[in-house]
Write an enzyme that holds these catalytic residues in place. Sequence first.
Site, PDB file in Angstrom:
ATOM      1  N   HIS A   1       5.601 -32.211  19.497  1.00 44.16           N
ATOM      2  CA  HIS A   1       6.906 -32.799  19.800  1.00 44.16           C
ATOM      3  C   HIS A   1       7.666 -31.957  20.823  1.00 44.16           C
ATOM      4  O   HIS A   1       8.384 -32.494  21.668  1.00 44.16           O
ATOM      5  CB  HIS A   1       7.708 -32.927  18.507  1.00 44.16           C
ATOM      6  CG  HIS A   1       9.148 -33.294  18.673  1.00 44.16           C
ATOM      7  ND1 HIS A   1       9.565 -34.360  19.445  1.00 44.16           N
ATOM      8  CD2 HIS A   1      10.279 -32.731  18.170  1.00 44.16           C
ATOM      9  CE1 HIS A   1      10.881 -34.441  19.402  1.00 44.16           C
ATOM     10  NE2 HIS A   1      11.343 -33.459  18.650  1.00 44.16           N
TER      11      HIS A   1
ATOM     12  N   TRP B   1      19.101 -40.147  16.059  1.00 37.57           N
ATOM     13  CA  TRP B   1      19.445 -39.316  17.210  1.00 37.57           C
ATOM     14  C   TRP B   1      19.970 -40.192  18.341  1.00 37.57           C
ATOM     15  O   TRP B   1      19.375 -41.236  18.635  1.00 37.57           O
ATOM     16  CB  TRP B   1      18.215 -38.543  17.673  1.00 37.57           C
ATOM     17  CG  TRP B   1      18.501 -37.458  18.655  1.00 37.57           C
ATOM     18  CD1 TRP B   1      18.605 -37.583  20.005  1.00 37.57           C
ATOM     19  CD2 TRP B   1      18.738 -36.072  18.359  1.00 37.57           C
ATOM     20  NE1 TRP B   1      18.897 -36.363  20.578  1.00 37.57           N
ATOM     21  CE2 TRP B   1      18.980 -35.417  19.589  1.00 37.57           C
ATOM     22  CE3 TRP B   1      18.767 -35.334  17.176  1.00 37.57           C
ATOM     23  CZ2 TRP B   1      19.237 -34.052  19.667  1.00 37.57           C
ATOM     24  CZ3 TRP B   1      19.031 -33.980  17.255  1.00 37.57           C
ATOM     25  CH2 TRP B   1      19.264 -33.344  18.493  1.00 37.57           C
TER      26      TRP B   1
END
Length: 200
Positions: free
Chosen positions: A55, A15
Site C-alpha cells: 500500500h 478517507w
Amino acid sequence: MLDITRRIYPGVPVWPGDTPYSYQLTAQIAQGDSVNVGKITTTTHLGTHLDAPWHYVDTGEKLESVPLSVLVGPCRVVDARGQKALSVAFLKGVELAERSLFFTGQPNDWADFPHHFMHVEPEAARYLAGQGVRLFGTDCPSVDPLTSKDLPGHKAFAQAGVYILEGLALEGVPAGTYELLALPLRLEGADAAPVRAILR
C-alpha cells in the site's frame, strides 16, 4: 469476546476522496427471485482494515504475504489518549507486546471522517520494532497525518518489518493484555482488506 471492529453501513465515513461504501441488492425474494443477493462497492481501506506493505511501498508485500501468525495471538491494549504524535518518550513508559494496539480516544463510530488524529513518529516506529512489536494497531484511520504525502510513519514501519492495523474500535476497552484475532478477507494481490477484529 470484545468486538473491536468498526460498523460498516451506508454512509460510513471513508478517507476523503476514496470509494464510498455501497450495498445493493441484485436479487430479491420480494420481487420473485429465489434468494436475496447483494453486491458491495467500497475501498479496501474500509473501517477496521489491515494495510499490506505494498500500500505504501511499491516493492512491499501484498496482502496474501502477511503472515497469519502476526494477526492472531497475545496483544496489549495501550491507553494513548492525549498524544498528538506517538513518540519514543511516551512508549518508554508503557508495556508493549508483539501485537500492540493504541487507543487514542477516537469514538467507535465516526459522524464525520476525522481530520486530526494521532500520528506515529518514525523514531517511534523503529523503537516499537526494537521492542519486539510486529503488529501496530490504532483506532485512528492512519499512522500518518491526513495531509501527508511522503508517509514517513508508514515507511518506517515497513523498513522495520511491522504490520499496520488501522481503524480499530477501542472505545470502552480497558488497557491490558488480551488475545487478538484480526483476520482480513483473503484478497489476492491486494493493498489492504477489511478485518473482523476480536479481543478475547
